[in-house]
Write a protein that holds these residues in place. Structure first.
Motif, PDB file in Angstrom:
ATOM      1  N   ALA A 395       1.048  -1.372   0.146  1.00 14.99           N
ATOM      2  CA  ALA A 395       0.317  -0.117  -0.307  1.00 14.99           C
ATOM      3  C   ALA A 395       0.635   0.939  -0.391  1.00 14.99           C
ATOM      4  N   LYS A 396       2.036   1.257   0.731  1.00 18.06           N
ATOM      5  CA  LYS A 396       2.584   2.387   0.977  1.00 18.06           C
ATOM      6  C   LYS A 396       3.563   2.794  -0.476  1.00 18.06           C
ATOM      7  N   ASN A 397       3.838   1.429  -1.107  1.00 18.76           N
ATOM      8  CA  ASN A 397       4.936   1.726  -2.287  1.00 18.76           C
ATOM      9  C   ASN A 397       4.142   1.646  -3.052  1.00 18.76           C
ATOM     10  N   CYS A 398       2.888   0.953  -3.599  1.00 25.08           N
ATOM     11  CA  CYS A 398       1.510   1.515  -4.837  1.00 25.08           C
ATOM     12  C   CYS A 398       0.256   2.200  -4.133  1.00 25.08           C
ATOM     13  N   PRO A 399       0.724   3.663  -4.687  1.00 19.83           N
ATOM     14  CA  PRO A 399      -0.392   4.409  -3.890  1.00 19.83           C
ATOM     15  C   PRO A 399      -1.202   4.679  -4.957  1.00 19.83           C
ATOM     16  N   ASN A 400      -1.345   4.436  -6.029  1.00 20.33           N
ATOM     17  CA  ASN A 400      -1.995   4.133  -7.619  1.00 20.33           C
ATOM     18  C   ASN A 400      -2.926   3.239  -8.076  1.00 20.33           C
ATOM     19  N   PHE A 401      -3.243   1.608  -6.852  1.00 27.58           N
ATOM     20  CA  PHE A 401      -3.537   1.104  -7.606  1.00 27.58           C
ATOM     21  C   PHE A 401      -5.080   1.663  -7.615  1.00 27.58           C
ATOM     22  N   ILE A 402      -6.026   1.137  -9.047  1.00 29.23           N
ATOM     23  CA  ILE A 402      -6.985   0.767  -9.378  1.00 29.23           C
ATOM     24  C   ILE A 402      -7.918   0.422  -9.733  1.00 29.23           C
ATOM     25  N   ARG A 403      -7.269  -0.981  -9.362  1.00 33.82           N
ATOM     26  CA  ARG A 403      -8.090  -2.386  -9.836  1.00 33.82           C
ATOM     27  C   ARG A 403      -6.885  -3.385  -8.718  1.00 33.82           C
ATOM     28  N   PHE A 404      -7.900  -3.575  -7.646  1.00 33.71           N
ATOM     29  CA  PHE A 404      -7.101  -4.745  -6.725  1.00 33.71           C
ATOM     30  C   PHE A 404      -8.277  -5.959  -6.216  1.00 33.71           C
ATOM     31  N   ARG A 405      -7.430  -7.130  -6.696  1.00 35.46           N
ATOM     32  CA  ARG A 405      -7.504  -8.887  -6.324  1.00 35.46           C
ATOM     33  C   ARG A 405      -6.952  -9.296  -5.620  1.00 35.46           C
ATOM     34  N   LEU A 406      -6.481  -9.318  -5.005  1.00 33.28           N
ATOM     35  CA  LEU A 406      -6.476 -10.459  -4.094  1.00 33.28           C
ATOM     36  C   LEU A 406      -6.703 -11.810  -3.866  1.00 33.28           C
ATOM     37  N   CYS A 407      -6.647 -13.090  -4.464  1.00 29.90           N
ATOM     38  CA  CYS A 407      -7.351 -14.549  -4.121  1.00 29.90           C
ATOM     39  C   CYS A 407      -5.902 -15.058  -3.573  1.00 29.90           C
ATOM     40  N   THR A 408      -6.309 -15.612  -2.058  1.00 24.52           N
ATOM     41  CA  THR A 408      -5.470 -16.796  -1.433  1.00 24.52           C
ATOM     42  C   THR A 408      -6.309 -17.802  -1.340  1.00 24.52           C
ATOM     43  N   LEU A 409      -5.386 -19.360  -2.117  1.00 15.44           N
ATOM     44  CA  LEU A 409      -6.284 -20.445  -2.462  1.00 15.44           C
ATOM     45  C   LEU A 409      -6.853 -21.087  -1.128  1.00 15.44           C
ATOM     46  N   ASN A 410      -6.210 -20.670   0.116  1.00 16.59           N
ATOM     47  CA  ASN A 410      -7.371 -21.370   0.983  1.00 16.59           C
ATOM     48  C   ASN A 410      -7.767 -20.014   1.148  1.00 16.59           C
ATOM     49  N   PRO A 411      -9.501 -19.228   1.022  1.00 18.51           N
ATOM     50  CA  PRO A 411     -10.294 -19.082   0.957  1.00 18.51           C
ATOM     51  C   PRO A 411     -10.301 -18.327   2.045  1.00 18.51           C
ATOM     52  N   ILE A 412      -9.842 -18.402   3.740  1.00 16.12           N
ATOM     53  CA  ILE A 412      -9.926 -18.121   4.942  1.00 16.12           C
ATOM     54  C   ILE A 412      -8.563 -17.937   5.856  1.00 16.12           C
ATOM     55  N   VAL A 413      -7.487 -18.267   4.887  1.00 17.07           N
ATOM     56  CA  VAL A 413      -7.051 -18.456   5.841  1.00 17.07           C
ATOM     57  C   VAL A 413      -6.194 -17.337   6.691  1.00 17.07           C
ATOM     58  N   PRO A 414      -4.945 -17.209   7.382  1.00 18.82           N
ATOM     59  CA  PRO A 414      -5.433 -15.458   7.742  1.00 18.82           C
ATOM     60  C   PRO A 414      -3.331 -15.360   7.643  1.00 18.82           C
ATOM     61  N   ASP A 415      -3.222 -14.597   7.864  1.00 16.11           N
ATOM     62  CA  ASP A 415      -1.840 -13.637   8.158  1.00 16.11           C
ATOM     63  C   ASP A 415      -0.932 -15.198   8.721  1.00 16.11           C
ATOM     64  N   ALA A 416       0.033 -15.394   7.420  1.00 19.52           N
ATOM     65  CA  ALA A 416       1.077 -16.534   7.566  1.00 19.52           C
ATOM     66  C   ALA A 416       2.179 -16.179   8.502  1.00 19.52           C
ATOM     67  N   ALA A 417       2.329 -15.114   9.089  1.00 11.60           N
ATOM     68  CA  ALA A 417       3.020 -15.077   9.995  1.00 11.60           C
ATOM     69  C   ALA A 417       2.557 -14.631  11.235  1.00 11.60           C
ATOM     70  N   THR A 418       1.505 -13.791  11.206  1.00 10.69           N
ATOM     71  CA  THR A 418       0.905 -13.412  12.494  1.00 10.69           C
ATOM     72  C   THR A 418      -0.437 -13.814  13.403  1.00 10.69           C
ATOM     73  N   ASN A 419      -0.735 -15.155  12.310  1.00  8.39           N
ATOM     74  CA  ASN A 419      -1.922 -15.306  12.487  1.00  8.39           C
ATOM     75  C   ASN A 419      -2.701 -14.986  12.684  1.00  8.39           C
ATOM     76  N   GLN A 420      -3.080 -13.826  13.008  1.00 11.68           N
ATOM     77  CA  GLN A 420      -4.377 -12.871  12.618  1.00 11.68           C
ATOM     78  C   GLN A 420      -5.408 -12.327  11.078  1.00 11.68           C
ATOM     79  N   PRO A 421      -6.349 -11.670  11.171  1.00  7.00           N
ATOM     80  CA  PRO A 421      -6.658 -11.928   9.595  1.00  7.00           C
ATOM     81  C   PRO A 421      -6.095 -10.562   9.421  1.00  7.00           C
ATOM     82  N   LEU A 422      -6.585 -10.448   8.388  1.00  7.74           N
ATOM     83  CA  LEU A 422      -5.437 -10.043   7.431  1.00  7.74           C
ATOM     84  C   LEU A 422      -7.168  -8.093   6.803  1.00  7.74           C
ATOM     85  N   ASP A 423      -7.157  -8.050   8.321  1.00  8.48           N
ATOM     86  CA  ASP A 423      -8.081  -6.843   7.891  1.00  8.48           C
ATOM     87  C   ASP A 423      -7.609  -5.420   8.034  1.00  8.48           C
TER      88      ASP A 423
END
Lengths: 581, 175
Positions: A395-423
């Protein structure tokens, strides 16, 4: 009334028309038509291009009545989630009534662009025979036609410039549709038949290419062998957009040498795709054109190893649009980041859909791209895992996104490092990217993310949600906050009646709302339909087709609901399993 | 389904924050079938509809899904055939398909054990170039590694049938 306004009121129609000629975007034309009655009148008689985002929002007759000088029509049919098998066959989206109505009214149709519509051979035949000036047919993700329909287009459209078939389900009758282009057809500028499964008459193809000097874009299907590609390139060195068929040949053969030479001569190629069957060792043949490429699509190219991809990418310094498989790996994305400084749009598709730990890209690749490509504004990224820290960096590097689509293969996988939600990560994206118009989220997500979206995503027009949120509050944050929201599609999320009914007027400001496997009940949908007559509230009920609708309990959850604003009332072509409330 | 989806997180997938109350009823209905099962076929079958959100056209036309045609030769047949391994869910179905293709019966007999009364031995060439007897490994593993199929016909020698392993030995000598 100021002087300017009085002057504007007395401008003759011809002057206004001339001024409106400069307005090409339909947004601008729509705005202009709302200024006053006189402008509405001038605008409607001068408009030639019309875009209809939902074919059921308006009747063909109304379209023709308002825009009698219509020449170019764009129509979209099924909801987006139809791409993922969530809409049963036979739902609708037929183009025939549109073509029929335009033919009857003597519309001088020149261009037809359709997306997610059902196109029958009858409609193609009617199209081909009814509009003598027809020039351009673009079909994206459509179905319902065969190569016989294409033959009708080829035979009858004397002035055809463009036949562009993208990702359609076509029944290939293995006829000779390509041979149906008459010898007198020399006007082709664009021909794309990459999605067809059957063989074409290659001699006819070569002759067609030879007699169309304006041909700029040619995309072949997988049945066209390399030998033919080479001959075509020799005849058409002016091509700017090429889609190869198969690309497997012996790198030591004479064909390969001829191909390499032919490629070198094609100095205008800026866009490359295809490689529907490819031998990685043959890729060096395209290195000469890589240096000037601005668009490269290798997402249908199977089995190119990461190191071969990397070698190829190193030549592509001017790439602006790159579609690729995740076999490129984080390391390969690092090379993209170092090489492709002009990159604006990146799509990384999964090579292994069941991703049992094999997927090659993670948050690292995304961060590298964001750091290395300052012009990046559009991304679709399928990945194994993600972290908030990575998204915050992106987000810091690219403030110019017009379209942002991210898809994790497991639809409810948490943060891989902290186990927190990706909110927090997605929250950073919406906060930083003030021009974001399209967003798809995935991973473990709570209502908090939707609070952020409602707060910050002021330009958001399309939002896709799956397996996310905790309660109605999540959906409410979005509906209340995103003033420019046009399309909202939600699946498998705990949003229910309270959210659905809280601001019913909102849906008239939107194109459509899709909710499947959520918590909304039949009763709530009925209430909504009753209070909002200018919405069609459709319930898709595959299991209970034929069951007495009156006996359905209002407390039952609705499996699939699709609602949209419309001036046309309930549609008359709905199948059994679609119930318009 | 996901093993180690993030530092020790249990693979019980559910909506809501980790450690929070699990919502009753069907919210985790779609994921209940995933339980760390290694078998890809089970994952296949219990696949959440439409996830990951890859367009149907792309799914059908990408090399990893869609068709998997391999050549099949039958000893004595004048030409080869092709079968699509993705059309079959297991060995029984495949064998039946082969029997249909070549108009014969009994291809699967050799898989049932060391019986004497079989006429055919179905074998396949794997990714390593070795010829293997059909049926030893799980179906999915076979489908992934099979490059081509061959149905060998038992050769009568003094009325004594050959065991599969003898036929296979003979084959490797040919290589």
């Amino acid at each position: 009334m100021c002087l300017f306004q009085s002057v504007m009121n007395y401008l003759p129609k011809e002057v206004l028309e001339h001024v409106f000629d400069f307005l090409t975007s339909h947004h601008d034309r729509n705005a202009v038509s709302l200024v006053c009655e006189s402008w509405y009148g001038v605008e409607r008689f001068s408009r030639e291009k019309v875009f209809i985002g939902n074919c059921y929002a308006v009747n063909p007759e109304r379209l023709i009545d308002r825009f009698p000088r219509l020449r170019s029509l764009t129509l979209k049919g099924k909801p987006h989630f139809a791409d993922f098998n969530l809409v049963p066959d036979g739902w609708g989206g037929h183009v025939y009534p549109w073509i029929e109505a335009m033919a009857k009214s003597g519309i001088n149709l020149e261009e037809l662009r359709l997306k997610r519509m059902v196109v029958s051979d009858e409609s193609l035949e009617l199209l081909a025979k009814s509009f003598p000036n027809f020039k351009s047919l673009v079909l994206v993700s459509c179905e319902g036609f065969t190569t016989d329909g294409l033959a009708a287009i080829a035979s009858n459209c004397r002035l055809l410039r463009e036949l562009d078939l993208q990702e359609n389900e076509v029944d290939d009758r293995k006829g000779q549709w390509l041979s149906c282009f008459p010898e007198s057809c020399t006007s082709l500028v664009s021909l794309n038949f990459a999605c067809l499964k059957g063989e074409v008459n290659v001699a006819a193809l070569e002759r067609l290419v030879a007699r169309c000097p304006n041909l700029r874009s040619l995309r072949l299907n997988h049945t066209v062998p390399v030998e033919v590609l080479q001959k075509i390139l020799v005849r058409a060195p002016q091509l700017s957009d090429l889609g190869t068929g198969t690309f497997t040949h012996d790198p030591d053969s004479e064909t390969y040498v001829k191909l390499k030479n032919a490629m070198k001569n094609c100095r205008s190629i800026r866009s490359l795709s295809g490689f529907l069957d490819v031998n990685g060792r043959c890729l060096p043949a395209i290195y000469p054109i890589c240096t000037s490429l601005t668009s490269l699509n290798l997402s249908y190219a199977p089995g190119i190893f990461s190191n071969e991809l990397i070698k190829l990418i190193c030549h592509c310094k001017k790439i602006e649009r790159l579609w690729i498989l995740d076999t490129i790996g984080d390391k390969g994305l690092g090379v993209v980041a170092n090489t492709c400084k002009e990159l604006q749009e990146l799509r990384v598709f999964p090579s292994d859909l069941y991703g049992v730990g094999n997927t090659a890209v993670t948050e690292e690749g995304l961060v590298a791209i964001s750091a290395g490509c300052p012009k990046l504004n559009s991304i679709l990224y399928f990945c194994q895992q993600m972290t908030n820290a990575a998204l915050i960096t992106v987000a810091k590097n690219c403030p110019n996104f017009i379209r942002f689509r991210l898809c994790t293969l497991n639809p409810i996988v948490p943060d891989a490092a902290t186990n927190q939600p990706l909110d927090e990560g997605f929250g950073a994206i919406v906060q930083s990217c003030k021009r974001l118009t399209r967003l798809s989220v995935s991973g473990l997500l709570t209502d908090q993310l939707f609070l952020y979206i409602g707060m910050y995503a002021e330009q958001l027009e399309m939002l896709s949600i799956a397996f996310a949120g905790d309660s109605d509050k999540g959906m409410l944050y979005v509906l209340n906050g995103c003033k420019k929201l046009k399309k909202l599609e939600i699946r498998d999320s705990p949003f229910g009646n309270m959210a659905l009914l809280s601001d019913m007027g909102k849906y008239e400001t939107m194109r459509s709302l899709w909710m499947s496997s959520c918590e909304v009940t039949l009763g709530a949908c009925k209430t909504l339909a009753e209070k909002m007559p200018r919405l069609n509230v459709e319930i898709i009920n595959e299991n209970e087709a034929g069951e007495d609708k009156a006996s359905c309990d209002d407390r039952h959850r609705v499996e699939k609901m699709y609602l949209y604003r419309t001036l046309a009332g309930p549609r008359t072509d709905a199948p059994d399993f679609v119930w318009t409330l | 389904m996901e093993k180690g989806g993030g530092g020790g997180l249990e693979t019980e997938l559910r909506l809501g924050l980790p450690g929070g109350e699990v919502e009753k009823n069907e919210k985790k209905r779609v994921f209940e079938e995933f339980d760390g099962c290694e078998d890809r076929a089970a994952v296949h079958k219990n696949q959440v509809v439409g996830w990951p959100p890859v367009a149907v056209f792309r799914r059908k036309n990408s090399f990893n899904e869609g068709k998997l045609y391999v050549k099949v030769s039958m000893d004595g047949a004048p030409f080869l055939r092709k079968v699509d391994l993705t059309m079959h869910k297991g060995y029984t179905e495949l064998v039946r398909a082969l029997e249909d293709l070549f108009g014969c019966f009994g291809i699967g007999e050799a898989l049932k054990g060391d019986e004497e009364n079989y006429e055919f031995v179905p074998i396949y060439e794997d990714k390593d170039g070795d010829w293997m007897l059909l049926g030893d490994v799980p179906w999915e593993m076979f489908a992934e590694s099979c490059k081509r199929l061959r149905v060998m016909k038992r050769v009568e020698e003094n009325g004594v049938g050959l065991h599969a392993k003898d036929l296979l030995k003979g084959l490797s000598k040919e290589d």
